[in-house]
Design an enzyme around this catalytic site. Sequence first.
Site, PDB file in Angstrom:
ATOM      1  N   ALA A 182       0.990  -1.356   0.112  1.00  0.00           N
ATOM      2  CA  ALA A 182       0.117  -0.093   0.011  1.00  0.00           C
ATOM      3  C   ALA A 182       0.739   1.271   0.091  1.00  0.00           C
ATOM      4  O   ALA A 182       0.621   2.176   0.760  1.00  0.00           O
ATOM      5  CB  ALA A 182      -0.982   0.153   1.062  1.00  0.00           C
ATOM      6  N   ARG A 192      25.001   9.854  -6.819  1.00  0.00           N
ATOM      7  CA  ARG A 192      24.760   9.178  -5.360  1.00  0.00           C
ATOM      8  C   ARG A 192      25.647   8.249  -5.109  1.00  0.00           C
ATOM      9  O   ARG A 192      26.192   8.124  -4.057  1.00  0.00           O
ATOM     10  CB  ARG A 192      23.111   8.639  -5.286  1.00  0.00           C
ATOM     11  CG  ARG A 192      22.309   9.006  -4.129  1.00  0.00           C
ATOM     12  CD  ARG A 192      21.086   8.579  -4.195  1.00  0.00           C
ATOM     13  NE  ARG A 192      20.237   9.707  -3.930  1.00  0.00           N
ATOM     14  CZ  ARG A 192      19.045   9.671  -4.086  1.00  0.00           C
ATOM     15  NH1 ARG A 192      18.308   8.442  -4.024  1.00  0.00           N
ATOM     16  NH2 ARG A 192      18.377  10.526  -3.544  1.00  0.00           N
TER      17      ARG A 192
HETATM   18  C1  FAD Z   1      13.771   7.880   3.489  1.00  0.00           C
HETATM   19  C2  FAD Z   1      13.307   7.904   2.150  1.00  0.00           C
HETATM   20  C3  FAD Z   1      13.366   8.809   1.427  1.00  0.00           C
HETATM   21  C4  FAD Z   1      12.928   8.909  -0.166  1.00  0.00           C
HETATM   22  N1  FAD Z   1      12.715   9.920  -0.810  1.00  0.00           N
HETATM   23  C5  FAD Z   1      12.545   9.706  -2.043  1.00  0.00           C
HETATM   24  C6  FAD Z   1      12.322  10.836  -2.721  1.00  0.00           C
HETATM   25  O1  FAD Z   1      12.312  12.066  -2.372  1.00  0.00           O
HETATM   26  N2  FAD Z   1      11.775  10.576  -4.040  1.00  0.00           N
HETATM   27  C7  FAD Z   1      11.757   9.461  -4.689  1.00  0.00           C
HETATM   28  O2  FAD Z   1      11.391   9.408  -5.912  1.00  0.00           O
HETATM   29  N3  FAD Z   1      11.982   8.442  -3.947  1.00  0.00           N
HETATM   30  C8  FAD Z   1      12.362   8.394  -2.724  1.00  0.00           C
HETATM   31  N4  FAD Z   1      12.802   7.413  -1.904  1.00  0.00           N
HETATM   32  C9  FAD Z   1      12.564   6.105  -2.376  1.00  0.00           C
HETATM   33  C10 FAD Z   1      10.805   5.944  -2.547  1.00  0.00           C
HETATM   34  O3  FAD Z   1      10.180   6.287  -1.247  1.00  0.00           O
HETATM   35  C11 FAD Z   1      10.364   4.604  -2.869  1.00  0.00           C
HETATM   36  O4  FAD Z   1      11.088   3.714  -3.983  1.00  0.00           O
HETATM   37  C12 FAD Z   1       8.800   4.438  -3.583  1.00  0.00           C
HETATM   38  O5  FAD Z   1       7.968   5.060  -2.470  1.00  0.00           O
HETATM   39  C13 FAD Z   1       8.292   3.094  -3.461  1.00  0.00           C
HETATM   40  O6  FAD Z   1       7.020   2.968  -3.621  1.00  0.00           O
HETATM   41  P1  FAD Z   1       6.244   1.648  -3.481  1.00  0.00           P
HETATM   42  O7  FAD Z   1       4.839   1.844  -3.586  1.00  0.00           O
HETATM   43  O8  FAD Z   1       6.969   0.801  -4.671  1.00  0.00           O
HETATM   44  O9  FAD Z   1       6.701   0.829  -2.190  1.00  0.00           O
HETATM   45  P2  FAD Z   1       6.496   1.256  -0.630  1.00  0.00           P
HETATM   46  O10 FAD Z   1       5.982   2.803  -0.550  1.00  0.00           O
HETATM   47  O11 FAD Z   1       7.521   1.036   0.278  1.00  0.00           O
HETATM   48  O12 FAD Z   1       5.199   0.244  -0.071  1.00  0.00           O
HETATM   49  C14 FAD Z   1       5.344  -0.835  -0.153  1.00  0.00           C
HETATM   50  C15 FAD Z   1       4.276  -1.625   0.539  1.00  0.00           C
HETATM   51  O13 FAD Z   1       4.399  -3.102   0.635  1.00  0.00           O
HETATM   52  C16 FAD Z   1       3.744  -3.436   1.950  1.00  0.00           C
HETATM   53  N5  FAD Z   1       4.426  -4.832   1.845  1.00  0.00           N
HETATM   54  C17 FAD Z   1       5.661  -5.290   1.937  1.00  0.00           C
HETATM   55  N6  FAD Z   1       5.712  -6.553   2.050  1.00  0.00           N
HETATM   56  C18 FAD Z   1       4.514  -7.133   2.157  1.00  0.00           C
HETATM   57  C19 FAD Z   1       4.018  -8.262   2.193  1.00  0.00           C
HETATM   58  N7  FAD Z   1       4.733  -9.271   2.237  1.00  0.00           N
HETATM   59  N8  FAD Z   1       2.567  -8.333   2.546  1.00  0.00           N
HETATM   60  C20 FAD Z   1       1.682  -7.237   2.392  1.00  0.00           C
HETATM   61  N9  FAD Z   1       2.358  -5.747   2.316  1.00  0.00           N
HETATM   62  C21 FAD Z   1       3.777  -5.901   2.108  1.00  0.00           C
HETATM   63  C22 FAD Z   1       4.494  -2.444   2.669  1.00  0.00           C
HETATM   64  O14 FAD Z   1       3.940  -2.407   4.112  1.00  0.00           O
HETATM   65  C23 FAD Z   1       4.269  -1.039   1.857  1.00  0.00           C
HETATM   66  O15 FAD Z   1       2.940  -0.913   2.372  1.00  0.00           O
HETATM   67  C24 FAD Z   1      12.832   7.466  -0.480  1.00  0.00           C
HETATM   68  C25 FAD Z   1      12.945   6.304   0.188  1.00  0.00           C
HETATM   69  C26 FAD Z   1      13.206   6.432   1.612  1.00  0.00           C
HETATM   70  C27 FAD Z   1      13.247   5.241   2.490  1.00  0.00           C
END
Ligand code: FAD
Length: 499
Positions: free
Chosen positions: A11, A269
């Site tokens: 999510a 980076r």
């Molecule tokens: C501190 C920080 C700062 C960042 N700053 C930036 C930025 O400024 N700009 C940028 O582009 N990117 C940034 N990033 C990277 C970016 O935040 C992420 O790459 C991006 O938000 C990933 O989105 P996502 O939806 O793929 O994963 P996420 O937002 O990590 O969501 C993953 C979801 O999967 C869930 N999940 C995991 N395993 C399971 C499971 N087995 N069963 C059910 N649910 C599960 C988690 O709980 C979560 O809800 C940053 C990252 C960090 C950590």
Amino acid sequence: MADAPVIVVGAGAAGLATALHLAPLPVTVLTPASLGREAATGWAQGGLAAAVGPDDTPARHAADTEAVGGGLVDPAVARAVADAAPERIAWLDRLGTVFDRDDGGALALGLEAGHSRRRIVRAAGDGSGKAVLDALIAAVRAEPAITVREGAWAVRVLTGEAGVQGVALADGTVLPARAAVLACGGVGGLFAGTTTPLGACGQGLAMAARAGAGIRNAEFVQFHPTAMDLDADPLPLATEALRGEGVPLVDATGARVMARHPAGELAPRDAVARTVHECRAVGHAVYLDTPTQLGGDMPARFPRVTAACRAAGLDPVTRAIPVRPAAHFHIGGVAADLHGRTGVDGLYACGEAACTGLHGANRLASNGVIEGLATAPWVAEAIAASPPADARAPRAQVQPQAAADRAPLALRRLMERNCGPVRDGAGLAAAVDWLADRADRDDTALAALVIAEAARRRPETRGAHARRDAPDAEAIAGDSQLTLADVVPRSVGLEGCAA
Ligand SMILES: Cc1cc2nc3c(=O)[nH]c(=O)nc-3n(C[C@H](O)[C@H](O)[C@H](O)COP(=O)(O)OP(=O)(O)OC[C@H]3O[C@@H](n4cnc5c(N)ncnc54)[C@H](O)[C@@H]3O)c2cc1C
């Protein structure tokens, strides 16, 4: 199953955007925590890269993405994402995200390393990710076709002969699915020093591999150069935007540590992370000199960084912030095309969990959140256009098991030491041996093993993957690809499940 929902695992921005684009198809979103928690999206500080400035174009954004990608960026993917990014910002705006604007009402654009133009769209200063996530959550809550299942940790994708049939949860529940989307984020929780939620420990890699999908470029883990070196786990991040605003990286004497790099603090980076790593390896602490450059402007300009420092008893208005590299973003992931297709019928991947070829060997700053947002509609489109992969209900019975939502400390320390910002063949081989003994029964070990084995098989330095025993880029210019059989030859893939 024909009348079953699409199951979206995760999510964050990728999962919630995919769910919104799938509606009115029935969708179930799984999240281990309550909505808004444990997703890296909510922690994003810098912002979202999009060519929306008057001096910018998507072609230039794509070119910058390629330039930092160590020769492995897929140009068509970079161009497609860069082309889509401005429209996705407009979509978020329509959903209610309040972006920062200048006095004339235009989007206020930040600059980060590797970008040749100001193109980082921000909200609430350094609170961009939370602002985006809040808007997505509000839209999801208002969409009747989407069911959110909180407290659900997915452990297996269940497949039949024709593809995906369902998803199993750690508590033994089996959820039938028309298709499954892995949007479960990254792998920072596999490393002792990380900026990510600790639950980002590679469950997506393990589930995909056990379901028969390939994992691409797993060796490329981005280490952020400026995690705050404080007594915290995970480590709070000092956003790259600080360096974009001219804050220098200095040693204890005040000397600039990036002085010898032509791009200084705005070097890519990986270069900055390696320099900080090397300084620390010879005993020199490294700091972001916020008092000199920003001083009293810190709290207003960077409220989250200021709050994190103050919570640890350090005031960045008057004291420089100690920093260190930390695992931050998984560049590799489940091999997927722009529509999220993984090669296993009915199994899709989106966002950080996926490797589409956008980032190559090194991610351009702020291309993370936007990737999931850009590809989510294409993933939804592909699912909507496909019949259910396997129309039968899953027959597997899954034994309840502990959710692998935290990696053991021993594993995290091993990955930090042997698979960190600078690696070598001997250390990687030792890590592979240790992890291979555990990967059959522990998904965090399987995810870590895929990363270590991919790194072992790449004896060259490229992008975020640095080998001290192979410092030059050699001829391994292609992507890496591993399957379960490459790392755990005898694994049955569904241990714990009885058909
Ligand atoms: C501190 C920080 C700062 C960042 N700053 C930036 C930025 O400024 N700009 C940028 O582009 N990117 C940034 N990033 C990277 C970016 O935040 C992420 O790459 C991006 O938000 C990933 O989105 P996502 O939806 O793929 O994963 P996420 O937002 O990590 O969501 C993953 C979801 O999967 C869930 N999940 C995991 N395993 C399971 C499971 N087995 N069963 C059910 N649910 C599960 C988690 O709980 C979560 O809800 C940053 C990252 C960090 C950590």
